[in-house]
Design a protein around this motif. Structure first.
Motif, PDB file in Angstrom:
ATOM      1  N   PHE A 163     -27.483 -20.880  11.800  1.00 35.76           N
ATOM      2  CA  PHE A 163     -27.288 -20.039  12.991  1.00 35.76           C
ATOM      3  C   PHE A 163     -27.785 -20.698  14.271  1.00 35.76           C
ATOM      4  O   PHE A 163     -27.523 -20.215  15.377  1.00 35.76           O
TER       5      PHE A 163
ATOM      6  N   VAL B  92     -22.321 -19.016  16.747  1.00 36.85           N
ATOM      7  CA  VAL B  92     -21.143 -18.789  15.917  1.00 36.85           C
ATOM      8  C   VAL B  92     -20.242 -20.020  15.889  1.00 36.85           C
ATOM      9  O   VAL B  92     -19.757 -20.436  14.826  1.00 36.85           O
TER      10      VAL B  92
ATOM     11  N   GLU C  67     -21.757 -22.719  13.677  1.00 36.10           N
ATOM     12  CA  GLU C  67     -21.623 -22.438  12.238  1.00 36.10           C
ATOM     13  C   GLU C  67     -20.225 -22.801  11.765  1.00 36.10           C
ATOM     14  O   GLU C  67     -20.056 -23.386  10.686  1.00 36.10           O
ATOM     15  N   ARG C  68     -19.233 -22.456  12.550  1.00 36.89           N
ATOM     16  CA  ARG C  68     -17.850 -22.773  12.163  1.00 36.89           C
ATOM     17  C   ARG C  68     -17.635 -24.280  12.110  1.00 36.89           C
ATOM     18  O   ARG C  68     -16.976 -24.796  11.194  1.00 36.89           O
TER      19      ARG C  68
ATOM     20  N   SER D  85     -25.447 -18.281   7.134  1.00 41.59           N
ATOM     21  CA  SER D  85     -25.218 -17.431   8.300  1.00 41.59           C
ATOM     22  C   SER D  85     -23.766 -16.976   8.400  1.00 41.59           C
ATOM     23  O   SER D  85     -23.488 -15.849   8.814  1.00 41.59           O
ATOM     24  N   GLY D  86     -22.840 -17.844   8.016  1.00 35.12           N
ATOM     25  CA  GLY D  86     -21.445 -17.414   7.948  1.00 35.12           C
ATOM     26  C   GLY D  86     -21.250 -16.344   6.897  1.00 35.12           C
ATOM     27  O   GLY D  86     -20.500 -15.372   7.090  1.00 35.12           O
TER      28      GLY D  86
ATOM     29  N   LEU E 155     -22.307 -12.889   8.231  1.00 38.86           N
ATOM     30  CA  LEU E 155     -21.290 -12.197   9.030  1.00 38.86           C
ATOM     31  C   LEU E 155     -20.169 -11.667   8.149  1.00 38.86           C
ATOM     32  O   LEU E 155     -19.630 -10.579   8.386  1.00 38.86           O
ATOM     33  N   GLU E 156     -19.826 -12.420   7.119  1.00 42.03           N
ATOM     34  CA  GLU E 156     -18.801 -11.974   6.170  1.00 42.03           C
ATOM     35  C   GLU E 156     -19.252 -10.708   5.440  1.00 42.03           C
ATOM     36  O   GLU E 156     -18.471  -9.768   5.252  1.00 42.03           O
TER      37      GLU E 156
ATOM     38  N   TYR F 227     -27.534 -14.843  17.479  1.00 42.75           N
ATOM     39  CA  TYR F 227     -26.379 -15.157  16.627  1.00 42.75           C
ATOM     40  C   TYR F 227     -25.685 -13.878  16.179  1.00 42.75           C
ATOM     41  O   TYR F 227     -24.446 -13.756  16.267  1.00 42.75           O
ATOM     42  N   VAL F 228     -26.453 -12.922  15.692  1.00 40.85           N
ATOM     43  CA  VAL F 228     -25.881 -11.663  15.221  1.00 40.85           C
ATOM     44  C   VAL F 228     -25.222 -10.907  16.378  1.00 40.85           C
ATOM     45  O   VAL F 228     -24.115 -10.364  16.246  1.00 40.85           O
TER      46      VAL F 228
ATOM     47  N   GLU G 255     -23.998 -12.192  19.106  1.00 43.09           N
ATOM     48  CA  GLU G 255     -22.783 -12.921  19.495  1.00 43.09           C
ATOM     49  C   GLU G 255     -21.605 -12.520  18.619  1.00 43.09           C
ATOM     50  O   GLU G 255     -20.452 -12.509  19.073  1.00 43.09           O
ATOM     51  N   ALA G 256     -21.886 -12.175  17.375  1.00 40.32           N
ATOM     52  CA  ALA G 256     -20.839 -11.751  16.445  1.00 40.32           C
ATOM     53  C   ALA G 256     -20.449 -10.294  16.637  1.00 40.32           C
ATOM     54  O   ALA G 256     -19.589  -9.780  15.913  1.00 40.32           O
TER      55      ALA G 256
END
Length: 267
Positions: A89, A93, A96-97, A115-116, A119-120, A147-148, A150-151
């Protein structure tokens, strides 16, 4: 003696796992894995840095991850997972991608990060408000909150310990205490317990029963997401992420709600 009737060992499907050099909970990861799946673990190179944002960046460099993934391809896993929350994270975001893309290029196989996977899992459970528990310092914890957010998920509460080493030694009672501090009744749709080096396996179903919301942990979501890509399911004792039947809680009598709000329950 003829032992041909035994046949060979049971065929296994492989999950490659890249973990930070100080990861100490290999056995905990295995507890979520069904019998027909094997984990193949490798670790990032040692760096003399305490748990911090600097360490998170060092153990998640694309070159480091690429070398680890290429080593894992020798045993032909079907998916590879990077088992580190802060390392996945720390770049946000987009970072992470990019990390997943770099791992996939290195091994030509599907890749996930902790971290991905978080979110999933939040999307799977339709979580819009989450409470956080971390063993980290303030700066690392704030990076997770960012991070959270931002998602698109609202952070409703947070508890952290400020540790920079030996996180795997934190006892369950401290995890439970932090969870109670982070979750205000009715404020969160789920709780996330961060850090793959923080023991959580046995407290998840107990915390879910007390808090009456899904409880996610770093190692749990990592294994859940990796196994999902194999078309199989993680195993575990009555956890909302793993079992849809565990996502419905009966109404709590009013007096029980009062006890929960005053901190009675798990010890």
């Amino acid at each position: 003696m003829d032992i041909s009737f035994l046949g060979g060992p049971r065929a296994q499907r492989g999950v490659g796992v890249v973990a930070p050099f100080d990861f100490a909970l290999d056995r905990e990861l295995w507890r979520w894995v069904p019998d027909e799946v094997s984990l193949h673990l490798t670790r990032t190179p040692f760096v003399p840095v305490e748990v911090s944002l600097d360490l998170a960046r060092l153990v998640s460099e694309h070159e480091t991850l690429g070398e680890a993934v290429r080593a894992l391809t020798a045993v032909a896993p079907e998916v590879v997972a990077y088992a580190c929350t802060s390392g996945s994270f720390v770049g946000g975001v987009a970072g992470e991608r990019a990390m997943c893309e770099a791992m996939t290029r290195s091994g030509a196989l599907p890749s996930v990060t902790t971290s991905g996977a978080l979110l999933e899992a939040l999307a799977e459970l339709r979580v819009r408000r989450v409470a956080l528990v971390t063993p980290y310092t303030v700066s690392v914890t704030r990076a997770l909150e960012e991070y959270v957010a931002e998602a698109g998920v609202l952070v409703t509460g947070c508890a952290f310990m400020g540790l920079t080493r030996h996180i795997w030694q934190v006892p369950y009672r401290d995890v439970v205490a932090m969870a109670r501090d982070a979750v205000r009744p009715g404020s969160a749709d789920a709780l996330f317990i961060s850090c793959t080096n923080l023991p959580t396996y046995d407290v998840i179903p107990q915390l879910e029963a007390e808090l009456r919301i899904p409880v996610l942990s770093a190692n749990q979501v990592t294994m859940w997401a990796a196994l999902r890509r194999l078309g199989t399911r993680a195993v575990g004792p009555y956890q909302a992420l793993l079992d849809e039947a565990a996502r419905d809680w009966p109404a709590v009598p009013e007096e029980s709600q009062d006890r929960q709000e005053h901190g009675e329950g798990l010890t």
